[in-house]
Design a protein around this motif. Sequence first.
Motif, PDB file in Angstrom:
ATOM      1  N   ARG A   8       0.831  -1.207   0.000  1.00  0.00           N
ATOM      2  CA  ARG A   8       0.000   0.000   0.000  1.00  0.00           C
ATOM      3  C   ARG A   8       0.861   1.251   0.000  1.00  0.00           C
ATOM      4  N   GLN A   9       1.941   1.225   0.765  1.00  0.00           N
ATOM      5  CA  GLN A   9       2.804   2.395   0.831  1.00  0.00           C
ATOM      6  C   GLN A   9       3.519   2.631  -0.492  1.00  0.00           C
ATOM      7  N   ARG A  10       3.859   1.569  -1.187  1.00  0.00           N
ATOM      8  CA  ARG A  10       4.579   1.709  -2.449  1.00  0.00           C
ATOM      9  C   ARG A  10       3.672   2.174  -3.569  1.00  0.00           C
ATOM     10  N   GLN A  11       2.365   1.916  -3.481  1.00  0.00           N
ATOM     11  CA  GLN A  11       1.449   2.352  -4.525  1.00  0.00           C
ATOM     12  C   GLN A  11       0.304   3.127  -3.885  1.00  0.00           C
ATOM     13  N   MET A  12       0.544   4.386  -3.697  1.00  0.00           N
ATOM     14  CA  MET A  12      -0.454   5.242  -3.075  1.00  0.00           C
ATOM     15  C   MET A  12      -1.282   5.880  -4.182  1.00  0.00           C
ATOM     16  N   CYS A  13      -2.566   5.609  -4.195  1.00  0.00           N
ATOM     17  CA  CYS A  13      -3.435   6.182  -5.204  1.00  0.00           C
ATOM     18  C   CYS A  13      -4.224   7.330  -4.603  1.00  0.00           C
ATOM     19  N   ILE A  14      -4.280   8.378  -5.357  1.00  0.00           N
ATOM     20  CA  ILE A  14      -5.004   9.558  -4.915  1.00  0.00           C
ATOM     21  C   ILE A  14      -6.395   9.472  -5.521  1.00  0.00           C
ATOM     22  N   ARG A  15      -7.364   9.035  -4.706  1.00  0.00           N
ATOM     23  CA  ARG A  15      -8.718   8.836  -5.209  1.00  0.00           C
ATOM     24  C   ARG A  15      -9.653   9.987  -4.846  1.00  0.00           C
ATOM     25  N   ASP A  16      -9.524  10.523  -3.661  1.00  0.00           N
ATOM     26  CA  ASP A  16     -10.400  11.605  -3.216  1.00  0.00           C
ATOM     27  C   ASP A  16      -9.688  12.925  -3.412  1.00  0.00           C
ATOM     28  N   SER A  17      -9.478  13.268  -4.658  1.00  0.00           N
ATOM     29  CA  SER A  17      -8.711  14.464  -4.956  1.00  0.00           C
ATOM     30  C   SER A  17      -9.434  15.310  -5.985  1.00  0.00           C
ATOM     31  N   THR A  18      -8.832  16.415  -6.303  1.00  0.00           N
ATOM     32  CA  THR A  18      -9.357  17.278  -7.349  1.00  0.00           C
ATOM     33  C   THR A  18      -9.436  16.520  -8.668  1.00  0.00           C
ATOM     34  N   TYR A  19      -8.439  15.656  -8.936  1.00  0.00           N
ATOM     35  CA  TYR A  19      -8.444  14.891 -10.179  1.00  0.00           C
ATOM     36  C   TYR A  19      -9.676  13.999 -10.267  1.00  0.00           C
ATOM     37  N   PHE A  23     -12.204  15.049 -13.064  1.00  0.00           N
ATOM     38  CA  PHE A  23     -12.009  14.224 -14.248  1.00  0.00           C
ATOM     39  C   PHE A  23     -12.426  12.765 -14.065  1.00  0.00           C
ATOM     40  N   GLY A  24     -12.773  12.370 -12.845  1.00  0.00           N
ATOM     41  CA  GLY A  24     -13.172  10.989 -12.603  1.00  0.00           C
ATOM     42  C   GLY A  24     -12.036   9.990 -12.724  1.00  0.00           C
ATOM     43  N   ILE A  25     -10.822  10.408 -12.362  1.00  0.00           N
ATOM     44  CA  ILE A  25      -9.655   9.518 -12.449  1.00  0.00           C
ATOM     45  C   ILE A  25      -8.962   9.459 -11.096  1.00  0.00           C
ATOM     46  N   SER A  26      -8.173   8.404 -10.879  1.00  0.00           N
ATOM     47  CA  SER A  26      -7.308   8.339  -9.704  1.00  0.00           C
ATOM     48  C   SER A  26      -5.869   8.275 -10.193  1.00  0.00           C
ATOM     49  N   ILE A  27      -4.997   8.921  -9.470  1.00  0.00           N
ATOM     50  CA  ILE A  27      -3.584   8.990  -9.824  1.00  0.00           C
ATOM     51  C   ILE A  27      -2.807   8.164  -8.817  1.00  0.00           C
ATOM     52  N   ASP A  65      17.280  16.130 -10.294  1.00  0.00           N
ATOM     53  CA  ASP A  65      16.999  15.308 -11.480  1.00  0.00           C
ATOM     54  C   ASP A  65      15.910  14.277 -11.179  1.00  0.00           C
ATOM     55  N   ASN A  66      15.979  13.650 -10.010  1.00  0.00           N
ATOM     56  CA  ASN A  66      14.959  12.668  -9.628  1.00  0.00           C
ATOM     57  C   ASN A  66      13.591  13.323  -9.505  1.00  0.00           C
ATOM     58  N   LEU A  67      13.552  14.508  -8.894  1.00  0.00           N
ATOM     59  CA  LEU A  67      12.292  15.240  -8.773  1.00  0.00           C
ATOM     60  C   LEU A  67      11.715  15.541 -10.153  1.00  0.00           C
ATOM     61  N   ILE A  68      12.536  16.020 -11.067  1.00  0.00           N
ATOM     62  CA  ILE A  68      12.073  16.348 -12.419  1.00  0.00           C
ATOM     63  C   ILE A  68      11.523  15.104 -13.107  1.00  0.00           C
ATOM     64  N   ASN A  69      12.254  13.995 -13.029  1.00  0.00           N
ATOM     65  CA  ASN A  69      11.806  12.755 -13.670  1.00  0.00           C
ATOM     66  C   ASN A  69      10.506  12.239 -13.050  1.00  0.00           C
ATOM     67  N   ASP A  70      10.422  12.267 -11.724  1.00  0.00           N
ATOM     68  CA  ASP A  70       9.210  11.799 -11.046  1.00  0.00           C
ATOM     69  C   ASP A  70       8.021  12.691 -11.392  1.00  0.00           C
ATOM     70  N   ALA A  71       8.240  14.010 -11.410  1.00  0.00           N
ATOM     71  CA  ALA A  71       7.158  14.943 -11.738  1.00  0.00           C
ATOM     72  C   ALA A  71       6.695  14.750 -13.175  1.00  0.00           C
ATOM     73  N   LYS A  76       2.544  12.928 -16.813  1.00  0.00           N
ATOM     74  CA  LYS A  76       2.193  12.071 -17.955  1.00  0.00           C
ATOM     75  C   LYS A  76       1.038  11.144 -17.582  1.00  0.00           C
ATOM     76  N   GLN A  77       1.081  10.587 -16.382  1.00  0.00           N
ATOM     77  CA  GLN A  77       0.001   9.716 -15.929  1.00  0.00           C
ATOM     78  C   GLN A  77      -1.324  10.485 -15.880  1.00  0.00           C
ATOM     79  N   ILE A  78      -1.282  11.706 -15.374  1.00  0.00           N
ATOM     80  CA  ILE A  78      -2.497  12.523 -15.314  1.00  0.00           C
ATOM     81  C   ILE A  78      -3.029  12.777 -16.720  1.00  0.00           C
ATOM     82  N   LEU A  79      -2.151  13.205 -17.615  1.00  0.00           N
ATOM     83  CA  LEU A  79      -2.584  13.502 -18.977  1.00  0.00           C
ATOM     84  C   LEU A  79      -3.134  12.265 -19.691  1.00  0.00           C
ATOM     85  N   ASP A  80      -2.455  11.129 -19.527  1.00  0.00           N
ATOM     86  CA  ASP A  80      -2.921   9.879 -20.154  1.00  0.00           C
ATOM     87  C   ASP A  80      -4.294   9.489 -19.640  1.00  0.00           C
TER      88      ASP A  80
END
Length: 85
Positions: A8-19, A23-27, A65-71, A76-80
């Motif tokens: 659960r900690q490794r895959q945290m999904c944001i379900r109750d968010s603005t997204y 948009f009806g999606i979870s990130i 660099d890690n922050l830029i890549n992660d962001a 990209k996940q949001i846009l997809d």
Amino acid sequence: DLHPRVRRQRQMCIRDSTYTKLFGISICDTNGDMNKHFRIRHVIAHRNGRKKDGGLYEFTLRDIDNLINDANGFVKQILDKIKMA
């Protein structure tokens, strides 16, 4: 196999968010790195970059660099997902 709590900690999904509301999606933050970045950003913005022990956060070029890549991956996940919705 990972313990359920670790999984659960490794895959945290944001379900109750603005997204979700707009948009009806979870990130999903699959490795928890974006959550770490958000926490550090909070400390920088609201506590002048000071950790609880009073020390300052220090960053290397690799951290940036890690922050830029992660962001980029997060955006990209949001846009997809918005395109699929």
